[in-house]
Design a protein around this motif. Structure first.
Motif, PDB file in Angstrom:
ATOM      1  N   GLY A  21       0.774  -1.225   0.000  1.00  0.00           N
ATOM      2  CA  GLY A  21       0.000   0.000   0.000  1.00  0.00           C
ATOM      3  C   GLY A  21       0.809   1.280   0.000  1.00  0.00           C
ATOM      4  N   THR A  31      -6.397   1.115  -3.310  1.00  0.00           N
ATOM      5  CA  THR A  31      -5.858   0.440  -2.126  1.00  0.00           C
ATOM      6  C   THR A  31      -4.556   1.074  -1.641  1.00  0.00           C
ATOM      7  OG1 THR A  31      -4.602  -1.209  -3.377  1.00  0.00           O
ATOM      8  CG2 THR A  31      -6.904  -1.741  -2.842  1.00  0.00           C
ATOM      9  N   ASP A  86      -2.403   3.512   0.210  1.00  0.00           N
ATOM     10  CA  ASP A  86      -2.685   4.413   1.331  1.00  0.00           C
ATOM     11  C   ASP A  86      -1.597   5.464   1.554  1.00  0.00           C
ATOM     12  OD1 ASP A  86      -2.015   1.483   2.838  1.00  0.00           O
ATOM     13  OD2 ASP A  86      -0.793   3.183   3.467  1.00  0.00           O
TER      14      ASP A  86
END
Length: 85
Positions: A31, A68, A70
């Motif tokens: 991520g 997805t 982050d």
């Protein structure tokens, strides 16, 4: 490496290349995407948008391609001797 994340920079890259910069995905891990902005010889440093705006542009493109993700880190290489044209 996610091909969607790499392709996400395709719309941004040509403008930067025209001013002497390379833009590429350095890594994708759990991520977290690290993107490298590389100043090539003769790059127009005055042509760049401010760092915070460039960060937002890159993040938006990557998160649009892969929600997805982050965290996006933008690192710079070759910015030791700025030149303008």
């Amino acid at each position: 490496m996610s091909s969607a994340v790499v392709a996400a920079l395709d719309d941004i890259r040509p403008g930067l290349e025209a001013d002497g910069f390379g833009l590429f995905v350095a890594s994708v891990e759990a991520g977290h995407v690290t993107v490298c902005l590389q100043a090539l010889p003769g790059a127009c440093h005055d042509c760049l948008v401010p760092d915070d705006l460039l960060q937002q542009i890159v993040e938006s493109a990557i998160r649009g391609a892969d929600p997805t993700v982050d965290r996006v880190t933008l690192v710079k290489q070759g910015f030791d001797t700025p030149k303008a044209h």
